[in-house]
Motif scaffolding. Structure first.
Motif, PDB file in Angstrom:
ATOM      1  N   VAL A  24      48.921  55.142  79.454  1.00 13.82           N
ATOM      2  CA  VAL A  24      49.063  54.848  80.898  1.00 13.82           C
ATOM      3  C   VAL A  24      49.525  55.883  81.697  1.00 13.82           C
ATOM      4  N   ALA A  25      50.551  56.545  81.487  1.00 11.36           N
ATOM      5  CA  ALA A  25      51.238  57.318  82.460  1.00 11.36           C
ATOM      6  C   ALA A  25      50.311  58.647  82.538  1.00 11.36           C
ATOM      7  N   ARG A  26      49.503  58.868  81.634  1.00 13.18           N
ATOM      8  CA  ARG A  26      48.670  60.180  81.905  1.00 13.18           C
ATOM      9  C   ARG A  26      47.499  59.729  82.836  1.00 13.18           C
ATOM     10  N   LEU A  27      47.301  58.615  83.333  1.00  8.89           N
ATOM     11  CA  LEU A  27      46.116  58.429  84.394  1.00  8.89           C
ATOM     12  C   LEU A  27      46.714  58.423  85.794  1.00  8.89           C
ATOM     13  N   HIS A  28      47.912  58.601  85.918  1.00  6.86           N
ATOM     14  CA  HIS A  28      48.581  59.028  87.382  1.00  6.86           C
ATOM     15  C   HIS A  28      47.814  60.455  87.697  1.00  6.86           C
ATOM     16  N   GLY A  29      47.321  60.294  88.985  1.00  5.79           N
ATOM     17  CA  GLY A  29      46.684  61.503  89.333  1.00  5.79           C
ATOM     18  C   GLY A  29      45.257  61.332  89.341  1.00  5.79           C
ATOM     19  N   THR A  30      44.703  60.396  88.724  1.00  3.51           N
ATOM     20  CA  THR A  30      43.358  59.933  88.852  1.00  3.51           C
ATOM     21  C   THR A  30      43.144  58.956  89.933  1.00  3.51           C
ATOM     22  N   ASN A  31      41.941  58.567  89.967  1.00  4.31           N
ATOM     23  CA  ASN A  31      41.340  57.586  91.158  1.00  4.31           C
ATOM     24  C   ASN A  31      41.397  56.067  90.282  1.00  4.31           C
ATOM     25  N   ALA A  32      42.161  56.089  89.193  1.00  9.63           N
ATOM     26  CA  ALA A  32      42.233  54.915  88.207  1.00  9.63           C
ATOM     27  C   ALA A  32      42.870  53.611  88.938  1.00  9.63           C
ATOM     28  N   GLU A  33      42.140  52.487  88.825  1.00  8.36           N
ATOM     29  CA  GLU A  33      42.718  51.431  89.141  1.00  8.36           C
ATOM     30  C   GLU A  33      43.338  50.598  88.225  1.00  8.36           C
ATOM     31  N   HIS A  34      43.937  49.620  88.589  1.00 10.72           N
ATOM     32  CA  HIS A  34      44.896  49.094  87.297  1.00 10.72           C
ATOM     33  C   HIS A  34      43.939  48.645  86.217  1.00 10.72           C
ATOM     34  N   PRO A  35      44.668  49.054  85.019  1.00 12.19           N
ATOM     35  CA  PRO A  35      44.073  48.979  83.565  1.00 12.19           C
ATOM     36  C   PRO A  35      43.843  47.414  83.179  1.00 12.19           C
TER      37      PRO A  35
END
Length: 469
Positions: A40-51
């Motif tokens: 989850v942490a490595r998604l920070h910095g992308t345009n990802a919504e809540h998984p």
């Protein structure tokens, strides 16, 4: 972009740390976080919504607690009644994410992978999203660093913007073939990570495996929220074919594309691979916990509870937990799964549980046992409560070590504080609650003819476990 994080799997080759009730994705193996939390942490910095998370029914509280402890917001935790491999799991996520007429790009990730170069990962995700928006079903091909026979391979085809069309998916090769692949720039490790529009995955699954899609559609039609969880129809889903996304879709579609990824990736599939990706001392050793090594090189030693000393050995794996010690040749660490299969066949508790077992209300540690007794150290989190229950074959003594407990026995409630104790007779309906703001610690002494965990009759439970053992 909506991440779909697959948190199933057993991780049996990382026994004795990884077990059926606490597999590797919920362990801290590569950092202070668990592997799920790092995903989850490595998604920070992308345009990802809540998984969206997908996990086994039995692991639901582990997922919820690990997300809560890091204050992770999510779009739901989908529960698989039974494991049916990755293709149906991703189908459930795709159908769930399109139910309100939306059609997000799904980034499908495993919860138990290691990625060291986060910037390179973000760059590859951005490239893959461009291809996914054009209708491609994208996989991430890992730039190989060695002739690895434990991974499948992807052969790149025609160059396209941001990546390649996929020429071929290849099964795990023998060593000589793997050497040829590594010497070529056409072959990549199959990472098991994907990106595509939800609608495109549904379209391709309907084309190549309509039975699977039909079962998933019917199973999720009656999806029901339950606390943090989303349940599907168990009876219907159990009829679903078992297949991976590679076999069910990716190897058959003509829309498969690949984005190369060179980011220090590993699936952490064995103790050897964990040794390979960990920081080593001057002798090539990885040491965790209380260890003393003498004349030992190129080894992995992990001590959890006790001092571990290794003398005069080379290329070994030594892992110690509260209830087991495993010693293996590093080059034969894949055979650990054979030991795990034997534990399962013999129905030994070391297959499924650690000595310390986590529950949604806290945990218990089985610290001693004999023919007609068992002693546990129980921790109950603030404001949490165990189920209202009774036992047919055992009585219990509870001694409060710290905190305070509301104890109800046959509808009579009393407050039990530090250094006080209470007795629960066989057959008494009882419950335990921590009304305070600090953890409740108590010692439980069980006595009786049968002390198994399945001697529990639940009458009410805030975690929805009344119908389970």
């Amino acid at each position: 972009m909506k991440p779909v994080i697959l948190a199933g799997g057993s991780g049996s080759r990382l026994w004795p740390k990884s077990r059926a009730a606490l597999p590797k994705q919920f362990l801290s193996l590569t950092s202070d976080n668990t592997m799920l939390q790092d995903t989850v942490a490595r998604l920070h910095g992308t345009n990802a919504e809540h998984p969206i998370f997908i996990c086994n029914e039995s692991h639901r509280f582990l997922v919820a607690e690990q997300l809560r402890s890091k204050q992770v917001e999510h779009s739901g935790i989908l529960l698989e009644p039974v494991g049916r491999n990755t293709a149906p799991a991703i189908a459930l996520a795709a159908l769930h994410s399109t139910k309100n007429g939306e059609d997000p790009v799904l980034l499908v990730l495993a919860a138990d992978h290691l990625i060291k170069n986060i910037e390179a990962f973000h760059s590859a995700v951005e490239d893959a999203e461009s291809l996914a928006n054009d209708g491609k079903l994208v996989t991430f091909g890992i730039v190989p660093t060695q002739a690895h026979t434990g991974y499948g391979y992807i052969k790149s085809g025609e160059t396209i913007p941001y990546g390649f069309n996929v020429s071929e998916f290849i099964e795990k090769p023998d060593f000589e073939t793997a050497l040829k692949y590594v010497s070529s720039d056409k072959y990549f490790w199959n990472s098991g990570m994907f990106m595509f529009k939800a609608s495109r995955y549904i379209e391709e699954l309907e084309k190549f495996n309509p039975t699977m899609l039909d079962v998933c559609k019917r199973a999720i039609e009656t999806e029901a929220p339950d606390l943090d969880f989303i349940r599907v129809d168990s009876e219907i889903f159990c009829t679903c074919p078992d297949d991976s996304i590679d076999y069910a879709v990716m190897e058959k579609t003509d829309s498969a594309a690949m984005v190369p990824l060179d980011a220090g990736w590993s699936d952490v599939g064995s103790w050897k691979s964990l040794w390979e990706t960990s920081e080593k001392d001057n002798y090539g050793n990885v040491c965790i916990g209380d260890t003393i090594l003498e004349n030992t090189i190129n080894s992995y030693v992990n001590a959890e509870e006790r001092l571990i000393s290794v003398i005069g050995l080379e290329n070994v794996i030594v892992v110690e937990t509260k209830d087991a010690v495993m010693v293996a040749s590093k080059d034969d660490s894949q055979s650990i799964k054979n030991v795990v299969n034997q534990l399962k066949t013999e129905k030994r508790p070391e297959f499924e549980f650690h000595r310390e077992v986590f529950r949604p209300w806290g945990s218990y540690d089985s610290i001693d046992s004999g023919a007609r007794f068992q002693v546990k150290r129980i921790t109950v989190k603030p404001s949490e409560k165990l189920s209202v229950q009774m036992h047919h074959h055992r009585a219990e003594h509870w001694i409060v070590v710290s905190g305070s407990a509301n104890v109800t026995i046959d509808k009579q409630t009393q407050l039990v504080t530090e250094n006080e104790s209470v007795y629960i007779p066989i057959g008494a309906v009882h419950s335990l609650e921590n009304p305070g703001k600090i953890p409740l610690e108590l010692i439980e002494v069980q006595s009786g003819a049968y002390l198994g965990e399945d001697d529990i009759v639940r009458f009410s439970d805030r975690y929805g476990r009344v119908n389970s053992k």
